[in-house]
Design a protein around this motif. Structure first.
Motif, PDB file in Angstrom:
ATOM      1  N   ALA A 314       0.915  -1.387   0.000  1.00  0.00           N
ATOM      2  CA  ALA A 314       0.029  -0.026   0.005  1.00  0.00           C
ATOM      3  C   ALA A 314       1.004   1.316   0.174  1.00  0.00           C
ATOM      4  O   ALA A 314       0.536   2.345  -0.726  1.00  0.00           O
ATOM      5  CB  ALA A 314      -0.999  -0.018   1.097  1.00  0.00           C
ATOM      6  N   GLU A 315       2.099   1.185   0.717  1.00  0.00           N
ATOM      7  CA  GLU A 315       2.774   2.136   0.853  1.00  0.00           C
ATOM      8  C   GLU A 315       3.537   2.600  -0.635  1.00  0.00           C
ATOM      9  O   GLU A 315       3.481   3.829  -0.953  1.00  0.00           O
ATOM     10  CB  GLU A 315       3.877   2.015   1.727  1.00  0.00           C
ATOM     11  CG  GLU A 315       3.474   1.966   3.019  1.00  0.00           C
ATOM     12  CD  GLU A 315       3.174   0.522   3.508  1.00  0.00           C
ATOM     13  OE1 GLU A 315       2.448   0.303   4.606  1.00  0.00           O
ATOM     14  OE2 GLU A 315       3.007  -0.359   2.518  1.00  0.00           O
ATOM     15  N   ALA A 316       3.756   1.787  -1.454  1.00  0.00           N
ATOM     16  CA  ALA A 316       4.488   1.699  -2.856  1.00  0.00           C
ATOM     17  C   ALA A 316       3.244   2.432  -3.792  1.00  0.00           C
ATOM     18  O   ALA A 316       3.532   3.353  -4.475  1.00  0.00           O
ATOM     19  CB  ALA A 316       4.861   0.582  -3.117  1.00  0.00           C
ATOM     20  N   THR A 317       2.083   2.114  -3.480  1.00  0.00           N
ATOM     21  CA  THR A 317       0.954   2.368  -4.408  1.00  0.00           C
ATOM     22  C   THR A 317       0.713   3.972  -4.096  1.00  0.00           C
ATOM     23  O   THR A 317       0.680   4.673  -4.908  1.00  0.00           O
ATOM     24  CB  THR A 317      -0.303   1.670  -3.800  1.00  0.00           C
ATOM     25  OG1 THR A 317      -0.011   0.319  -4.354  1.00  0.00           O
ATOM     26  CG2 THR A 317      -1.550   2.110  -4.483  1.00  0.00           C
ATOM     27  N   GLN A 318       0.627   4.391  -2.636  1.00  0.00           N
ATOM     28  CA  GLN A 318       0.701   5.958  -2.595  1.00  0.00           C
ATOM     29  C   GLN A 318       1.794   6.631  -2.777  1.00  0.00           C
ATOM     30  O   GLN A 318       1.344   7.500  -3.585  1.00  0.00           O
ATOM     31  CB  GLN A 318       0.646   6.083  -0.758  1.00  0.00           C
ATOM     32  CG  GLN A 318      -0.533   5.390  -0.223  1.00  0.00           C
ATOM     33  CD  GLN A 318      -0.587   5.510   1.146  1.00  0.00           C
ATOM     34  OE1 GLN A 318       0.433   5.912   1.806  1.00  0.00           O
ATOM     35  NE2 GLN A 318      -1.746   4.941   1.799  1.00  0.00           N
ATOM     36  N   ARG A 319       3.087   6.165  -2.854  1.00  0.00           N
ATOM     37  CA  ARG A 319       4.070   6.880  -3.476  1.00  0.00           C
ATOM     38  C   ARG A 319       4.067   6.984  -4.910  1.00  0.00           C
ATOM     39  O   ARG A 319       4.187   7.959  -5.537  1.00  0.00           O
ATOM     40  CB  ARG A 319       5.304   6.141  -3.065  1.00  0.00           C
ATOM     41  CG  ARG A 319       6.776   6.853  -3.597  1.00  0.00           C
ATOM     42  CD  ARG A 319       7.909   5.961  -2.956  1.00  0.00           C
ATOM     43  NE  ARG A 319       7.940   4.583  -3.511  1.00  0.00           N
ATOM     44  CZ  ARG A 319       8.009   3.528  -2.749  1.00  0.00           C
ATOM     45  NH1 ARG A 319       7.462   3.718  -1.591  1.00  0.00           N
ATOM     46  NH2 ARG A 319       8.045   2.377  -3.257  1.00  0.00           N
TER      47      ARG A 319
END
Length: 330
Positions: A314-319
């Motif tokens: 999810a963190e990579a998606t937000q970034r």
């Protein structure tokens, strides 16, 4: 700017799938050289797209490719045979996989990344049909420009303008050239792909390939002719590095047949409810899902090194979404 589609439960399951991206030691720090060698051995020496393309290159060389000396002048006979040497593997692999996965639906949605079917009656695509669109751009533009690039290399090699190497002369380099070409193709693809995501170029060329958010076997090299021209400049390496005609065939199949499998839309080939072979590429599936990430290939950690890696979290998606918004709102 392309819009991310809504995805269903099956797609969400694969979105959080741990997959080869997170387990790949190429993306680990500190480096794990022994694990990396084991990963390459498992990836390249098992039944994989690399072994399939190697088999194609040897088989086509001995059965269909003309002798190099016949290529000293441009003549229809050998040029058509080179075109067939590219057309037949592409059509067999893309057509066969499409029939198995999407027409006959032999494994349903087992291991499918996105549960939706390929698009029909959709004006986004040429002829209003995703499969016909992909076939048209693959065969008319892709196979044609791939073949033109090889015509040029073979002609230059036959006339002494490009360095030729034959197996008895240097057997060690003959073998090492295969992994070298995989790594070279990965490096070239990463930087050309990043260039294609410059908004002005993306809008006029690469957007055609990214119509395929939900990809299928014919999506692999379904591209705008400008993208194909850039994509196949990687054959220029043969003007510098000594090569055998088998290497040139292999290089073309790595570039063009491999994407048939990585764009299949399925993680595994399933026969009689048993997973038989690795097929799809979750790493590149994430690129088609989120666009501004994972520009390279899973063989080399270019994205990790250059800050564009998406690991499925999810963190990579937000970034990635933040980066995409910044790019397209300038």
């Amino acid at each position: 700017m392309a819009i991310e589609p809504e995805i269903g439960a099956e797609a969400e399951r694969w979105h959080h799938h741990p997959g080869p991206v997170r387990n790949n030691p190429l993306f680990s720090w500190p480096p794990q050289p022994v694990a990396v060698l084991r990963w390459y051995a498992a990836y390249w020496l098992a039944v994989s797209t690399i072994t399939i393309t190697a088999v194609f290159s040897v088989a086509i060389y001995f059965t269909l490719l003309p002798a190099l000396e016949t290529m000293q002048t441009f003549q229809a006979g050998w040029m058509v045979r080179v075109w067939l040497a590219n057309l037949l593997p592409q059509a067999i692999c893309a057509g066969g996989l499409h029939m198995w996965l999407y027409h006959w639906r032999k494994q349903g949605n087992q291991t499918k990344y996105d549960a939706r079917d390929l698009a029909r009656d959709n004006g986004t695509y040429t002829f209003g049909n995703q499969v016909w669109d992909n076939m048209f751009w693959t065969l008319v533009s892709g196979v044609t420009l791939w073949t033109v690039a090889q015509w040029a290399v073979f002609w230059m090699m036959a006339n002494g303008y490009a360095p030729a190497m034959f197996f008895p002369d240097n057997p060690v380099w003959f073998v090492l050239m295969f992994p070298f070409l995989v790594i070279w193709s990965s490096f070239h693809f990463y930087w050309v792909h990043r260039l294609l995501h410059v908004p002005a170029i993306y809008k006029h060329a690469h957007a055609l390939h990214h119509r395929n958010v939900n990809v299928g076997p014919w999506s692999g090299i379904s591209m705008h002719p400008l993208e194909h021209l850039l994509f196949y400049t990687n054959f220029a390496i043969h003007l510098i590095v000594p090569s055998h005609p088998i290497h040139i065939l292999f290089h073309g199949y790595v570039q063009s047949v491999h994407p048939v499998f990585s764009h299949s839309g399925f993680d595994q080939l399933v026969v009689r409810d048993e997973e038989k072979a690795k097929m799809g590429d979750f790493f590149h599936q994430l690129h088609h899902r989120y666009f501004e990430c994972n520009y390279g290939t899973v063989e080399m950690p270019w994205d990790k090194w250059f800050g564009s890696f998406h690991n499925g979290s999810a963190e990579a998606t937000q970034r990635t979404r933040a980066f995409k918004k910044q790019m397209y709102t300038k």
